[in-house]
Design a protein around this motif. Structure first.
Motif, PDB file in Angstrom:
ATOM      1  N   ASN A   1       0.827  -1.184   0.000  1.00 35.37           N
ATOM      2  CA  ASN A   1       0.000   0.000   0.000  1.00 35.37           C
ATOM      3  C   ASN A   1       0.870   1.246   0.000  1.00 35.37           C
ATOM      4  OD1 ASN A   1      -2.599  -0.948  -0.119  1.00 35.37           O
ATOM      5  ND2 ASN A   1      -2.861  -1.017   2.099  1.00 35.37           N
ATOM      6  N   PHE A   2       0.402   2.248  -0.698  1.00 37.38           N
ATOM      7  CA  PHE A   2       1.104   3.510  -0.792  1.00 37.38           C
ATOM      8  C   PHE A   2       0.728   4.400   0.383  1.00 37.38           C
ATOM      9  CE2 PHE A   2       0.835   7.966  -2.092  1.00 37.38           C
ATOM     10  CZ  PHE A   2       2.180   8.194  -2.312  1.00 37.38           C
ATOM     11  N   ASN A   3       1.700   4.992   1.003  1.00 39.32           N
ATOM     12  CA  ASN A   3       1.459   5.998   2.024  1.00 39.32           C
ATOM     13  C   ASN A   3       1.855   7.334   1.427  1.00 39.32           C
ATOM     14  OD1 ASN A   3       0.618   4.252   4.079  1.00 39.32           O
ATOM     15  ND2 ASN A   3       2.737   3.667   4.462  1.00 39.32           N
ATOM     16  N   ALA A   4       0.889   8.238   1.283  1.00 39.98           N
ATOM     17  CA  ALA A   4       1.143   9.530   0.650  1.00 39.98           C
ATOM     18  C   ALA A   4       2.264  10.264   1.375  1.00 39.98           C
ATOM     19  CB  ALA A   4      -0.128  10.368   0.647  1.00 39.98           C
ATOM     20  N   ARG A  19       9.797  12.904 -10.481  1.00 41.14           N
ATOM     21  CA  ARG A  19       9.821  11.440 -10.491  1.00 41.14           C
ATOM     22  C   ARG A  19       9.025  10.882  -9.313  1.00 41.14           C
ATOM     23  NH1 ARG A  19      12.435   7.252  -8.181  1.00 41.14           N
ATOM     24  NH2 ARG A  19      12.713   5.422  -9.497  1.00 41.14           N
ATOM     25  N   ALA A  20       9.324  11.330  -8.107  1.00 45.41           N
ATOM     26  CA  ALA A  20       8.625  10.831  -6.914  1.00 45.41           C
ATOM     27  C   ALA A  20       7.137  11.166  -6.965  1.00 45.41           C
ATOM     28  CB  ALA A  20       9.261  11.410  -5.654  1.00 45.41           C
ATOM     29  N   ASP A  26       0.966   7.436  -9.917  1.00 45.79           N
ATOM     30  CA  ASP A  26       0.770   6.136 -10.551  1.00 45.79           C
ATOM     31  C   ASP A  26       0.170   5.136  -9.563  1.00 45.79           C
ATOM     32  OD1 ASP A  26       0.864   3.887 -12.205  1.00 45.79           O
ATOM     33  OD2 ASP A  26       3.037   3.703 -12.120  1.00 45.79           O
ATOM     34  N   GLN A  27       0.683   5.102  -8.357  1.00 46.26           N
ATOM     35  CA  GLN A  27       0.179   4.172  -7.353  1.00 46.26           C
ATOM     36  C   GLN A  27      -1.264   4.484  -6.962  1.00 46.26           C
ATOM     37  OE1 GLN A  27       3.060   4.275  -4.198  1.00 46.26           O
ATOM     38  NE2 GLN A  27       4.489   2.980  -5.293  1.00 46.26           N
ATOM     39  N   VAL A  28      -1.593   5.752  -6.846  1.00 45.99           N
ATOM     40  CA  VAL A  28      -2.963   6.128  -6.491  1.00 45.99           C
ATOM     41  C   VAL A  28      -3.924   5.790  -7.625  1.00 45.99           C
ATOM     42  CG1 VAL A  28      -4.489   8.076  -5.968  1.00 45.99           C
ATOM     43  CG2 VAL A  28      -2.271   7.901  -4.840  1.00 45.99           C
ATOM     44  N   ILE A  29      -3.542   6.090  -8.859  1.00 50.28           N
ATOM     45  CA  ILE A  29      -4.392   5.772 -10.012  1.00 50.28           C
ATOM     46  C   ILE A  29      -4.615   4.270 -10.095  1.00 50.28           C
ATOM     47  CG2 ILE A  29      -4.516   5.756 -12.538  1.00 50.28           C
ATOM     48  CD1 ILE A  29      -3.028   8.495 -12.439  1.00 50.28           C
ATOM     49  N   ALA A  30      -3.550   3.491  -9.973  1.00 55.49           N
ATOM     50  CA  ALA A  30      -3.659   2.034 -10.065  1.00 55.49           C
ATOM     51  C   ALA A  30      -4.599   1.480  -8.996  1.00 55.49           C
ATOM     52  CB  ALA A  30      -2.277   1.396  -9.930  1.00 55.49           C
TER      53      ALA A  30
END
Length: 125
Positions: A1-4, A19-20, A26-30
């Motif tokens: 899971n992505f942590n903003a 880049r970051a 990308d992670q949120v869209i996915a």
């Protein structure tokens, strides 16, 4: 899971770490693709950066055709907006420039009026 990440941590010296920020987007869209929505990315920066070119192309490749990605970029404070314009072009969206704080309100109203009817908001701050 992505942590903003906090936007303040997306800094590379005196420039924004595109880049970051794009990897986070990308992670949120996915994570939200299965929710029957069209991804809309709003990317704000003074456009002072030295990276992110590969990530811009990859984001567009993954989401532009199959998922109808729209990328709106908002530039402020700088006179060099080529990278923001490129990101908007690759993402099938639009580059908008804000010279004053009040412009930001009108810019968001414009983006909202062009966005698909079914809109949800997720943020990477």
């Amino acid at each position: 899971n992505f942590n903003a990440q906090s936007m303040s941590t997306l800094d590379v010296g005196r420039s924004t770490d595109f880049r970051a920020a794009l990897l986070a987007a990308d992670q949120v869209i996915a994570r939200h693709l299965g929710e029957n929505c069209i991804p809309v990315l709003v990317f704000m920066s003074d456009a002072i950066c030295s990276n992110g070119d590969e990530e811009m192309v990859e984001l567009a490749r993954k989401y532009r055709v199959g998922h109808k990605l729209k990328v709106y970029t908002i530039g402020f404070g700088s006179v060099y907006f080529a990278k923001l314009k490129q990101l908007a072009y690759l993402g099938g969206g639009k580059f908008l420039e804000c010279t004053e704080a009040i412009d930001l309100k009108h810019t968001f109203i414009q983006i909202a009026s062009e966005a698909p009817a079914n809109v949800g908001i997720t943020s990477c701050k």
